[in-house]
Design a protein around this motif. Structure first.
Motif, PDB file in Angstrom:
ATOM      1  N   SER A   1       7.694  -6.598 -10.440  1.00  0.00           N
ATOM      2  CA  SER A   1       6.556  -6.397  -9.528  1.00  0.00           C
ATOM      3  C   SER A   1       5.810  -5.116  -9.874  1.00  0.00           C
ATOM      4  N   LYS A   2       4.511  -5.155  -9.746  1.00  0.00           N
ATOM      5  CA  LYS A   2       3.693  -3.964  -9.964  1.00  0.00           C
ATOM      6  C   LYS A   2       3.545  -3.236  -8.636  1.00  0.00           C
ATOM      7  N   MET A   3       3.883  -1.946  -8.630  1.00  0.00           N
ATOM      8  CA  MET A   3       3.847  -1.163  -7.397  1.00  0.00           C
ATOM      9  C   MET A   3       2.451  -1.125  -6.789  1.00  0.00           C
ATOM     10  N   THR A   4       1.427  -1.026  -7.625  1.00  0.00           N
ATOM     11  CA  THR A   4       0.058  -0.962  -7.078  1.00  0.00           C
ATOM     12  C   THR A   4      -0.284  -2.238  -6.315  1.00  0.00           C
ATOM     13  N   ASN A   5       0.146  -3.387  -6.821  1.00  0.00           N
ATOM     14  CA  ASN A   5      -0.107  -4.648  -6.115  1.00  0.00           C
ATOM     15  C   ASN A   5       0.653  -4.699  -4.787  1.00  0.00           C
ATOM     16  N   LEU A   6       1.916  -4.288  -4.811  1.00  0.00           N
ATOM     17  CA  LEU A   6       2.729  -4.308  -3.591  1.00  0.00           C
ATOM     18  C   LEU A   6       2.147  -3.384  -2.528  1.00  0.00           C
ATOM     19  N   ILE A   7       1.817  -2.170  -2.936  1.00  0.00           N
ATOM     20  CA  ILE A   7       1.329  -1.173  -1.984  1.00  0.00           C
ATOM     21  C   ILE A   7      -0.037  -1.556  -1.432  1.00  0.00           C
ATOM     22  N   SER A   8      -0.938  -2.025  -2.300  1.00  0.00           N
ATOM     23  CA  SER A   8      -2.275  -2.385  -1.814  1.00  0.00           C
ATOM     24  C   SER A   8      -2.209  -3.567  -0.848  1.00  0.00           C
ATOM     25  N   HIS A   9      -1.297  -4.519  -1.089  1.00  0.00           N
ATOM     26  CA  HIS A   9      -1.139  -5.643  -0.152  1.00  0.00           C
ATOM     27  C   HIS A   9      -0.636  -5.149   1.208  1.00  0.00           C
ATOM     28  N   ALA A  10       0.382  -4.302   1.180  1.00  0.00           N
ATOM     29  CA  ALA A  10       0.940  -3.778   2.439  1.00  0.00           C
ATOM     30  C   ALA A  10      -0.094  -2.941   3.189  1.00  0.00           C
ATOM     31  N   ILE A  11      -0.860  -2.127   2.469  1.00  0.00           N
ATOM     32  CA  ILE A  11      -1.900  -1.303   3.106  1.00  0.00           C
ATOM     33  C   ILE A  11      -2.938  -2.196   3.781  1.00  0.00           C
ATOM     34  N   GLY A  12      -3.359  -3.250   3.107  1.00  0.00           N
ATOM     35  CA  GLY A  12      -4.339  -4.171   3.680  1.00  0.00           C
ATOM     36  C   GLY A  12      -3.863  -4.787   4.976  1.00  0.00           C
ATOM     37  N   ILE A  13      -2.623  -5.232   5.011  1.00  0.00           N
ATOM     38  CA  ILE A  13      -2.064  -5.859   6.224  1.00  0.00           C
ATOM     39  C   ILE A  13      -1.951  -4.836   7.349  1.00  0.00           C
ATOM     40  N   LEU A  14      -1.440  -3.639   7.040  1.00  0.00           N
ATOM     41  CA  LEU A  14      -1.269  -2.615   8.078  1.00  0.00           C
ATOM     42  C   LEU A  14      -2.615  -2.120   8.612  1.00  0.00           C
ATOM     43  N   GLU A  15      -3.598  -1.951   7.732  1.00  0.00           N
ATOM     44  CA  GLU A  15      -4.915  -1.487   8.189  1.00  0.00           C
ATOM     45  C   GLU A  15      -5.617  -2.540   9.046  1.00  0.00           C
ATOM     46  N   ASP A  16      -5.414  -3.817   8.738  1.00  0.00           N
ATOM     47  CA  ASP A  16      -6.022  -4.897   9.523  1.00  0.00           C
ATOM     48  C   ASP A  16      -5.248  -5.175  10.804  1.00  0.00           C
ATOM     49  N   LYS A  17      -4.200  -4.410  11.055  1.00  0.00           N
ATOM     50  CA  LYS A  17      -3.325  -4.577  12.229  1.00  0.00           C
ATOM     51  C   LYS A  17      -2.676  -5.962  12.252  1.00  0.00           C
ATOM     52  N   GLY A  18      -2.482  -6.552  11.068  1.00  0.00           N
ATOM     53  CA  GLY A  18      -1.808  -7.844  10.962  1.00  0.00           C
ATOM     54  C   GLY A  18      -0.313  -7.728  11.191  1.00  0.00           C
ATOM     55  N   ALA A  19       0.208  -6.511  11.077  1.00  0.00           N
ATOM     56  CA  ALA A  19       1.634  -6.257  11.297  1.00  0.00           C
ATOM     57  C   ALA A  19       1.794  -4.816  11.757  1.00  0.00           C
ATOM     58  N   THR A  20       2.842  -4.575  12.536  1.00  0.00           N
ATOM     59  CA  THR A  20       3.147  -3.211  12.978  1.00  0.00           C
ATOM     60  C   THR A  20       4.418  -2.692  12.329  1.00  0.00           C
ATOM     61  N   ALA A  21       5.016  -3.537  11.476  1.00  0.00           N
ATOM     62  CA  ALA A  21       6.240  -3.147  10.791  1.00  0.00           C
ATOM     63  C   ALA A  21       6.284  -3.828   9.428  1.00  0.00           C
ATOM     64  N   VAL A  22       6.951  -3.155   8.481  1.00  0.00           N
ATOM     65  CA  VAL A  22       7.120  -3.694   7.134  1.00  0.00           C
ATOM     66  C   VAL A  22       8.595  -3.590   6.773  1.00  0.00           C
ATOM     67  N   VAL A  23       9.132  -4.654   6.189  1.00  0.00           N
ATOM     68  CA  VAL A  23      10.483  -4.612   5.639  1.00  0.00           C
ATOM     69  C   VAL A  23      10.343  -4.737   4.129  1.00  0.00           C
ATOM     70  N   TRP A  24      10.846  -3.719   3.424  1.00  0.00           N
ATOM     71  CA  TRP A  24      10.866  -3.711   1.962  1.00  0.00           C
ATOM     72  C   TRP A  24      12.260  -4.122   1.536  1.00  0.00           C
ATOM     73  N   SER A  25      12.359  -5.165   0.715  1.00  0.00           N
ATOM     74  CA  SER A  25      13.653  -5.638   0.230  1.00  0.00           C
ATOM     75  C   SER A  25      13.637  -5.666  -1.287  1.00  0.00           C
ATOM     76  N   GLY A  26      14.722  -5.188  -1.878  1.00  0.00           N
ATOM     77  CA  GLY A  26      14.849  -5.204  -3.328  1.00  0.00           C
ATOM     78  C   GLY A  26      16.307  -5.341  -3.715  1.00  0.00           C
ATOM     79  N   ALA A  27      16.547  -6.050  -4.817  1.00  0.00           N
ATOM     80  CA  ALA A  27      17.919  -6.268  -5.292  1.00  0.00           C
ATOM     81  C   ALA A  27      18.061  -5.765  -6.721  1.00  0.00           C
ATOM     82  N   GLY A  28      19.223  -5.196  -7.031  1.00  0.00           N
ATOM     83  CA  GLY A  28      19.519  -4.764  -8.393  1.00  0.00           C
ATOM     84  C   GLY A  28      18.553  -3.706  -8.895  1.00  0.00           C
ATOM     85  N   VAL A  29      17.885  -4.010 -10.019  1.00  0.00           N
ATOM     86  CA  VAL A  29      16.973  -3.040 -10.631  1.00  0.00           C
ATOM     87  C   VAL A  29      15.731  -2.775  -9.790  1.00  0.00           C
TER      88      VAL A  29
END
Length: 173
Positions: free
Chosen positions: A37-65
């Motif tokens: 995953s590209k960090m810029t894509n992940l972060i920009s997606h999360a920022i868009g959702i949080l700024e639009d008030k589409g969510a009030t919480a984020v769960v980041w999940s990652g396995a292994g590397v």
């Protein structure tokens, strides 16, 4: 192992309802971080959702590397939005590796492994159960704010020191 080649991998899939954190708000954004995953894509997606008030919480999940990448993304979002409430849980998931024989008469080898998984909940509203293991808050603790120091005399004394003078050394001497 020279008589085997790597076959398929069977991984236990992460599922939204199996996130091991209590009291996750209903409208949370689940960001599954993969190794590629590209960090810029992940972060920009999360920022868009949080700024639009589409969510009030984020769960980041990652396995292994992907664990380090999930932590980095969570820290960036936490600081950008001044999110005060965090719950971190470490678990594992099962992976089965199948090794197929190159030579007749040998059996397939199955290797079972446990891969670490991290889940990081960042919540803007306060989490009801703050006594759960892995909870932390940044209320009244801003680690990234600059704190004035009382060492002004020490800092000045370092500035007034004379620079070191180099002596020329003649190799013939």
């Amino acid at each position: 192992m020279e008589n085997y080649f790597k076959g398929k991998n069977v991984e236990e899939e992460m599922e939204r309802h199996k996130i091991p954190i209590k009291d996750i708000p209903e409208n949370f954004l689940w960001m599954q971080v993969k190794g590629g995953s590209k960090m810029t894509n992940l972060i920009s997606h999360a920022i868009g959702i949080l700024e639009d008030k589409g969510a009030t919480a984020v769960v980041w999940s990652g396995a292994g590397v992907a664990i380090a990448k999930a932590i980095s993304c969570a820290e960036i979002i936490k600081r950008q939005f001044s999110i005060q409430h965090q719950v971190t849980k470490l678990t594992h998931k099962s992976v089965e590796e199948y090794w197929e024989p190159k030579v007749d008469g040998l059996e397939t080898i199955v290797v079972k492994r446990q891969i670490p998984v991290i889940h990081i909940l960042l919540s803007i509203p306060e989490i009801p159960d703050i006594s759960q293991l892995g909870y932390q808050t940044l209320q009244s603790k801003k680690f990234w704010e600059k704190v004035p120091s009382n060492n002004s005399k020490q800092q000045q004394s370092h500035k007034t020191k004379k620079p070191f003078k180099h002596k020329k050394v003649d190799p013939q001497e």
